[in-house]
Design a protein around this motif. Structure first.
Motif, PDB file in Angstrom:
ATOM      1  N   UNK A  79       0.708  -1.029   0.311  1.00  0.00           N
ATOM      2  CA  UNK A  79      -0.036  -0.761  -0.004  1.00  0.00           C
ATOM      3  C   UNK A  79       0.559   1.136  -0.717  1.00  0.00           C
ATOM      4  N   UNK A  80       2.135   0.935   0.679  1.00  0.00           N
ATOM      5  CA  UNK A  80       2.855   2.518  -0.368  1.00  0.00           C
ATOM      6  C   UNK A  80       3.509   2.995   1.291  1.00  0.00           C
ATOM      7  N   UNK A  81       3.326   2.223   2.602  1.00  0.00           N
ATOM      8  CA  UNK A  81       3.834   2.490   3.802  1.00  0.00           C
ATOM      9  C   UNK A  81       4.596   1.489   4.171  1.00  0.00           C
ATOM     10  N   UNK A  82       5.445   1.638   3.166  1.00  0.00           N
ATOM     11  CA  UNK A  82       6.995   0.319   3.442  1.00  0.00           C
ATOM     12  C   UNK A  82       7.620   1.377   5.115  1.00  0.00           C
ATOM     13  N   UNK A  83       7.801   3.055   6.037  1.00  0.00           N
ATOM     14  CA  UNK A  83       8.127   2.712   6.921  1.00  0.00           C
ATOM     15  C   UNK A  83       7.151   2.979   8.092  1.00  0.00           C
ATOM     16  N   UNK A  84       6.293   2.167   8.420  1.00  0.00           N
ATOM     17  CA  UNK A  84       5.615   1.422   8.833  1.00  0.00           C
ATOM     18  C   UNK A  84       5.214   0.014   9.215  1.00  0.00           C
ATOM     19  N   UNK A  85       6.036  -0.098   7.900  1.00  0.00           N
ATOM     20  CA  UNK A  85       6.478  -1.824   7.679  1.00  0.00           C
ATOM     21  C   UNK A  85       7.233  -2.356   8.686  1.00  0.00           C
ATOM     22  N   UNK A  86       8.153  -0.752   8.313  1.00  0.00           N
ATOM     23  CA  UNK A  86       9.838  -0.981   9.466  1.00  0.00           C
ATOM     24  C   UNK A  86       9.261  -1.188  10.550  1.00  0.00           C
ATOM     25  N   UNK A  87       8.878  -0.375  10.754  1.00  0.00           N
ATOM     26  CA  UNK A  87       8.930   0.324  12.561  1.00  0.00           C
ATOM     27  C   UNK A  87       8.337  -1.116  12.935  1.00  0.00           C
ATOM     28  N   UNK A  88       7.175  -1.835  12.327  1.00  0.00           N
ATOM     29  CA  UNK A  88       7.145  -3.023  12.734  1.00  0.00           C
ATOM     30  C   UNK A  88       7.547  -3.771  12.737  1.00  0.00           C
ATOM     31  N   UNK A  89       8.373  -3.928  12.050  1.00  0.00           N
ATOM     32  CA  UNK A  89       9.787  -5.119  11.710  1.00  0.00           C
ATOM     33  C   UNK A  89      10.751  -4.647  13.205  1.00  0.00           C
ATOM     34  N   UNK A  90      11.273  -3.765  12.664  1.00  0.00           N
ATOM     35  CA  UNK A  90      12.113  -3.326  14.159  1.00  0.00           C
ATOM     36  C   UNK A  90      11.269  -3.555  15.238  1.00  0.00           C
ATOM     37  N   UNK A  91      10.532  -3.085  15.522  1.00  0.00           N
ATOM     38  CA  UNK A  91       9.814  -3.484  16.615  1.00  0.00           C
ATOM     39  C   UNK A  91       9.907  -4.948  17.509  1.00  0.00           C
ATOM     40  N   UNK A  92       9.234  -5.517  16.475  1.00  0.00           N
ATOM     41  CA  UNK A  92       9.852  -7.260  16.427  1.00  0.00           C
ATOM     42  C   UNK A  92      10.758  -8.059  16.754  1.00  0.00           C
ATOM     43  N   UNK A  93      11.867  -7.552  16.412  1.00  0.00           N
ATOM     44  CA  UNK A  93      13.297  -8.066  16.495  1.00  0.00           C
ATOM     45  C   UNK A  93      13.502  -7.249  17.844  1.00  0.00           C
ATOM     46  N   UNK A  94      13.279  -6.257  18.060  1.00  0.00           N
ATOM     47  CA  UNK A  94      13.885  -5.717  19.178  1.00  0.00           C
ATOM     48  C   UNK A  94      12.932  -6.776  20.334  1.00  0.00           C
ATOM     49  N   UNK A  95      12.104  -6.860  20.067  1.00  0.00           N
ATOM     50  CA  UNK A  95      11.552  -7.560  21.049  1.00  0.00           C
ATOM     51  C   UNK A  95      12.434  -9.579  21.599  1.00  0.00           C
ATOM     52  N   UNK A  96      11.949 -10.281  19.834  1.00  0.00           N
ATOM     53  CA  UNK A  96      13.093 -11.351  19.725  1.00  0.00           C
ATOM     54  C   UNK A  96      14.115 -11.006  20.530  1.00  0.00           C
ATOM     55  N   UNK A  97      15.246 -10.019  20.440  1.00  0.00           N
ATOM     56  CA  UNK A  97      16.581 -10.051  20.423  1.00  0.00           C
ATOM     57  C   UNK A  97      16.462  -9.821  21.713  1.00  0.00           C
TER      58      UNK A  97
END
Ligand code: NAI
Length: 334
Positions: free
Chosen positions: A290-308
């Motif tokens: 949908x063109x919200x790549x920045x939002x997707x990145x934010x979710x991905x970073x939060x996910x990695x942060x929880x896991x790491x």
């Protein structure tokens, strides 16, 4: 864009409603201009409306062109065709695209998996043409056609070209299925010739399985007929930490239905135990689309942060966190 995008939201069955609720919470925390049109499908739809695939659901997808869908249960043994197969066929969603990428913080046997499977989604053995020859003999038809093969192989190469991917691997069994998979492989070679900058290789499916388990990092874009794609995408989820992680999309040029690879997991349904990550990563694919790549990145970073950075993870990843607690931790890191 400032325009509000409406997304058909299907909660599905089994763990579907639990993981959908959590994914919606994450999306709402980002305050994007998205609204959800809730529709039913599968077992729940059958109970509520008398139809496994209600017309209202089809209409909503037809109108919105985009759906986020949790897994649905197909009732067994009552002559129902798979809800998922029917939905894909109803919209001719010929490409089932499933990226498997190692996730930082999830310990597995491998570290550098980054492959993406393009699975043909409309034919092969999934046309469901089985016939009884006699009591002890059944035949199933495997259909491979040029147009269906061409468009999925083309999609794989187009993706590779657009995303600076270096290699496309075709998976087949053309040594035995000389005509059907032979046609698929021949078309693969024809199309590969139009992309000289991309390395094109092919592997027989049994060898492909061995290679994926031994050295998954050698794979990049992969393209294959329906059944091999079904099997190899579950295999690839095992390479990165299991079914709780692998996202996907069923799409054509107009309509895209984003969904996790896993099913409705009746064994853990209603217990707040499911991992919402696969559906969340599917939602990230949707945001990219949908063109919200920045939002997707934010979710991905939060996910990695929880896991790491924390021990918070669901049971499938060796933790004790509930679906909700895991999502709480993720939202806190957005
Ligand atoms: P499944 O994927 O639902 O479950 C396989 C195993 O993985 C189970 O042990 C389950 O607990 C686990 N698992 C799956 N997702 C998980 C998650 N998010 N977190 C933690 N663990 C998870 O496959 P199964 O059991 O073969 O199918 C169950 C039902 O789902 C069937 O009715 C099937 O038709 C349907 N199904 C629906 C799909 C869809 O809607 N796209 C895809 C595959 C199956």
């Amino acid at each position: 864009s400032a325009m509000t995008q409406t997304i058909t939201l299907i909660e599905g069955d089994g763990i579907g409603p639990e993981i959908t609720a959590q994914v919606v919470r994450v999306l709402q925390a980002l305050q994007l201009p998205l609204t959800f049109d809730r529709q039913t499908l599968g077992q729940t739809a059958l109970e509520q409306t008398g139809s496994l695939i209600p017309e209202a659901t089809l209409q909503s997808i037809r109108k919105n062109h985009i759906a986020l869908k949790a897994p649905c249960t197909t009732p067994v043994g009552q002559g129902f065709r798979s809800v998922n197969v029917q939905l894909r066929l109803a919209f001719d969603l010929y490409a089932n695209i499933r990226p498997a990428r190692s996730l930082e913080g999830v310990k597995t046997r491998y570290e550098n998996v980054d492959l993406i499977i393009f699975r043909e989604n409309t034919e092969d053995l999934y046309i469901g043409e089985e016939r009884k020859i006699d009591e002890d003999t059944i035949e199933a038809i495997k259909r491979i056609t040029r147009p269906a093969s061409q468009r999925i192989i083309q999609a794989a190469f187009e993706y590779a070209a657009a995303h600076q991917r270096k290699k496309v691997t075709c998976v087949h069994k053309a040594n035995i299925l000389k005509q059907s998979d032979g046609l698929f492989l021949r078309i693969f070679r024809e199309i590969a010739a139009q992309y000289p900058q991309i390395e094109a290789t092919d592997l027989i499916v049994d060898n492909a399985c061995m290679q994926m388990v031994m050295h998954p990092e050698q794979f990049d874009v992969m393209v294959m007929p329906n059944l091999y794609g079904d099997i190899l995408s579950d295999l690839s989820s095992g390479l990165i930490g299991g079914l709780g992680l692998l996202p996907g999309v069923n799409r054509n040029e107009e309509i895209a239905i984003f969904e996790a690879v896993h099913g409705s997991a009746p064994d853990i349904a209603g217990k707040n135990l499911a991992n919402p990550t696969a559906l969340l990563q599917s939602a990230c694919m949707m945001l990219d689309y949908l063109g919200y790549g920045d939002a997707a990145q934010r979710i991905h970073k939060a996910l990695v942060s929880v896991l790491c950075d924390t021990p918070v993870r669901t049971r499938d990843l060796g933790g004790t966190a509930t679906t909700t607690a895991f999502t709480d931790a993720l939202i806190a890191r957005l």
